[in-house]
Design an enzyme around this catalytic site. Sequence first.
Site, PDB file in Angstrom:
ATOM      1  N   GLY A  10      -5.940  34.865  18.814  1.00  0.00           N
ATOM      2  CA  GLY A  10      -5.725  36.348  17.904  1.00  0.00           C
ATOM      3  C   GLY A  10      -4.336  36.473  17.838  1.00  0.00           C
ATOM      4  O   GLY A  10      -3.474  35.759  18.219  1.00  0.00           O
ATOM      5  N   CYS A  11      -4.021  37.797  17.998  1.00  0.00           N
ATOM      6  CA  CYS A  11      -2.201  37.732  17.588  1.00  0.00           C
ATOM      7  C   CYS A  11      -2.332  37.696  19.423  1.00  0.00           C
ATOM      8  O   CYS A  11      -2.225  37.974  20.053  1.00  0.00           O
ATOM      9  CB  CYS A  11      -2.597  39.715  17.027  1.00  0.00           C
ATOM     10  SG  CYS A  11      -0.491  40.005  16.898  1.00  0.00           S
ATOM     11  N   PHE A  12      -0.877  37.030  18.698  1.00  0.00           N
ATOM     12  CA  PHE A  12      -0.346  36.376  20.457  1.00  0.00           C
ATOM     13  C   PHE A  12       0.105  37.601  21.244  1.00  0.00           C
ATOM     14  O   PHE A  12       0.601  37.732  22.571  1.00  0.00           O
ATOM     15  CB  PHE A  12       0.249  35.832  20.547  1.00  0.00           C
ATOM     16  CG  PHE A  12       1.847  35.627  19.221  1.00  0.00           C
ATOM     17  CD1 PHE A  12       1.973  36.617  19.329  1.00  0.00           C
ATOM     18  CD2 PHE A  12       1.747  34.515  18.954  1.00  0.00           C
ATOM     19  CE1 PHE A  12       3.478  37.574  17.986  1.00  0.00           C
ATOM     20  CE2 PHE A  12       3.318  34.463  18.109  1.00  0.00           C
ATOM     21  CZ  PHE A  12       3.396  35.773  17.676  1.00  0.00           C
ATOM     22  N   TRP A  13       0.530  38.507  20.665  1.00  0.00           N
ATOM     23  CA  TRP A  13       1.104  40.171  21.046  1.00  0.00           C
ATOM     24  C   TRP A  13      -0.405  40.292  22.587  1.00  0.00           C
ATOM     25  O   TRP A  13       0.830  41.483  23.855  1.00  0.00           O
ATOM     26  CB  TRP A  13       1.556  41.433  20.697  1.00  0.00           C
ATOM     27  CG  TRP A  13       2.082  41.425  19.222  1.00  0.00           C
ATOM     28  CD1 TRP A  13       3.735  40.583  19.087  1.00  0.00           C
ATOM     29  CD2 TRP A  13       2.410  42.226  18.067  1.00  0.00           C
ATOM     30  NE1 TRP A  13       3.757  40.284  18.249  1.00  0.00           N
ATOM     31  CE2 TRP A  13       3.684  40.973  17.151  1.00  0.00           C
ATOM     32  CE3 TRP A  13       1.956  43.171  17.902  1.00  0.00           C
ATOM     33  CZ2 TRP A  13       3.705  41.786  16.928  1.00  0.00           C
ATOM     34  CZ3 TRP A  13       2.295  43.660  16.534  1.00  0.00           C
ATOM     35  CH2 TRP A  13       3.014  42.906  15.682  1.00  0.00           C
ATOM     36  N   THR A  15      -2.925  39.294  23.686  1.00  0.00           N
ATOM     37  CA  THR A  15      -2.813  38.172  24.286  1.00  0.00           C
ATOM     38  C   THR A  15      -1.851  37.663  25.983  1.00  0.00           C
ATOM     39  O   THR A  15      -1.891  37.711  26.814  1.00  0.00           O
ATOM     40  CB  THR A  15      -3.271  36.637  23.699  1.00  0.00           C
ATOM     41  OG1 THR A  15      -4.146  36.945  22.626  1.00  0.00           O
ATOM     42  CG2 THR A  15      -3.043  36.051  24.656  1.00  0.00           C
TER      43      THR A  15
END
Length: 173
Positions: A10-13, A15
């Site tokens: 999903g959003c890499f922030w 993760t």
Amino acid sequence: MEKVIYFAGGCFWGTEHFFKLINGVIKTQVGYANGITEAPTYQEVCTNTTHHAETVMVTYDPEKIPLRFLLEMYFKAIDPTLLNQQGHDVGTQYRTGIYYTDEADVPIIKEVYQEEQKKYKKKMVTEVEPLNCFYTAEEYHQDYLDKNPEGYCHLPLELFEFAKKFRVLSFEI
């Protein structure tokens, strides 16, 4: 010795922030993986035409943390049954995937994947593929939640606290 594995979650922030908290992770970097265009920008990836996934490169010390554990933690951070979506984020760049560069990692990835599938009635859609390409995301995306502590994240705060607990653990490898 360092090893690398790539996780699209999903959003890499969020993760990236999650994996940075785990003891044995040496560094992380966010970027775009396994798409069909070269060196895409964030704006291009958001068009759903590049086929890139927002991905986190996780460099880790296998002497401190086994790949199996990283995979188990990854599955705690995603819903592997959702196609092109995690949380409120929808689009092909938000698909889930495990991208490897070392063929020797494939048996453990497949084993953990099969164990995880037993937890769901729906078929998991998380990709397991070799890394075909990875382009580093723009600087403002790197360590985003460190720079913007109030920034958006689809992951629950409890998950970050859970990851922090493993800073003090060591593994017998």
